[in-house]
Design a protein around this motif. Sequence first.
Motif, PDB file in Angstrom:
ATOM      1  N   ASN A  34      35.492  26.839  54.852  1.00  0.00           N
ATOM      2  CA  ASN A  34      35.997  27.164  53.513  1.00  0.00           C
ATOM      3  C   ASN A  34      35.706  26.073  52.499  1.00  0.00           C
ATOM      4  OD1 ASN A  34      36.839  29.787  53.745  1.00  0.00           O
ATOM      5  ND2 ASN A  34      38.890  29.227  54.430  1.00  0.00           N
ATOM      6  N   ARG A  35      34.578  25.392  52.674  1.00  0.00           N
ATOM      7  CA  ARG A  35      34.102  24.459  51.656  1.00  0.00           C
ATOM      8  C   ARG A  35      33.244  25.257  50.667  1.00  0.00           C
ATOM      9  NH1 ARG A  35      31.061  19.861  54.729  1.00  0.00           N
ATOM     10  NH2 ARG A  35      30.085  21.761  55.531  1.00  0.00           N
ATOM     11  N   LEU A  36      33.297  24.876  49.407  1.00  0.00           N
ATOM     12  CA  LEU A  36      32.641  25.602  48.323  1.00  0.00           C
ATOM     13  C   LEU A  36      31.338  24.909  47.940  1.00  0.00           C
ATOM     14  CD1 LEU A  36      32.828  27.809  46.094  1.00  0.00           C
ATOM     15  CD2 LEU A  36      34.140  26.134  44.748  1.00  0.00           C
ATOM     16  N   LEU A  37      30.263  25.698  47.842  1.00  0.00           N
ATOM     17  CA  LEU A  37      28.974  25.152  47.425  1.00  0.00           C
ATOM     18  C   LEU A  37      28.949  25.043  45.903  1.00  0.00           C
ATOM     19  CD1 LEU A  37      26.159  24.232  48.423  1.00  0.00           C
ATOM     20  CD2 LEU A  37      25.358  26.526  47.789  1.00  0.00           C
ATOM     21  N   LEU A  38      28.612  23.850  45.410  1.00  0.00           N
ATOM     22  CA  LEU A  38      28.514  23.612  43.972  1.00  0.00           C
ATOM     23  C   LEU A  38      27.182  22.944  43.651  1.00  0.00           C
ATOM     24  CD1 LEU A  38      32.128  22.294  43.302  1.00  0.00           C
ATOM     25  CD2 LEU A  38      31.216  24.566  42.754  1.00  0.00           C
ATOM     26  N   GLN A  39      26.810  23.061  42.385  1.00  0.00           N
ATOM     27  CA  GLN A  39      25.559  22.536  41.860  1.00  0.00           C
ATOM     28  C   GLN A  39      25.856  21.388  40.900  1.00  0.00           C
ATOM     29  OE1 GLN A  39      24.202  25.121  38.814  1.00  0.00           O
ATOM     30  NE2 GLN A  39      22.211  24.168  38.571  1.00  0.00           N
ATOM     31  N   GLU A  40      25.208  20.239  41.112  1.00  0.00           N
ATOM     32  CA  GLU A  40      25.286  19.157  40.133  1.00  0.00           C
ATOM     33  C   GLU A  40      24.206  19.405  39.082  1.00  0.00           C
ATOM     34  OE1 GLU A  40      25.505  14.307  39.873  1.00  0.00           O
ATOM     35  OE2 GLU A  40      24.342  15.205  41.501  1.00  0.00           O
TER      36      GLU A  40
END
Length: 155
Positions: A31-37
């Motif tokens: 349940n970790r969320l993928l994010l974009q820098e």
Amino acid sequence: MADYIHELRGLVGHRPLILTTAAGALLDSQNRLLLQERTDTGDWSFPGGYMEFGESFQETCQREYLEDAGVAVECERLIALFDHDFYTYPNGDQTQLITALYLVHQVGGELLTTATSETQQVKYFPLDQLPPFFNDQSKKMAQKVIEMVAANEAD
């Protein structure tokens, strides 16, 4: 799409625009969320972006996810529609962003390992350790994902 927005800006200058966008929430098995820098601000956001003429929200989400994160996704369901968020870019461009946020799952591709013109990096984050977000809408989107995960865990 950038050409379309640049063309509009050439006509209206910095006057406010209403723009439609789509983004996806990809969670891993922990349940970790993928994010974009983002390359433009250094802040983090959901992979996603502006709708192109003729696209649906889901098609936009899929295209942008591949461009921003390197991952092919399918949209499982709409998490929420965000329609009352405003942002002024550093150059003065004002927008009201109407964004459809989808729960997505990976069907192909691989996470980007090198920077692109829009993405410095992509990374999974625990929901209780999220980084600084690009704008208030991204914060609201993250809160909806947290609430969704909590509700699913309660079931």
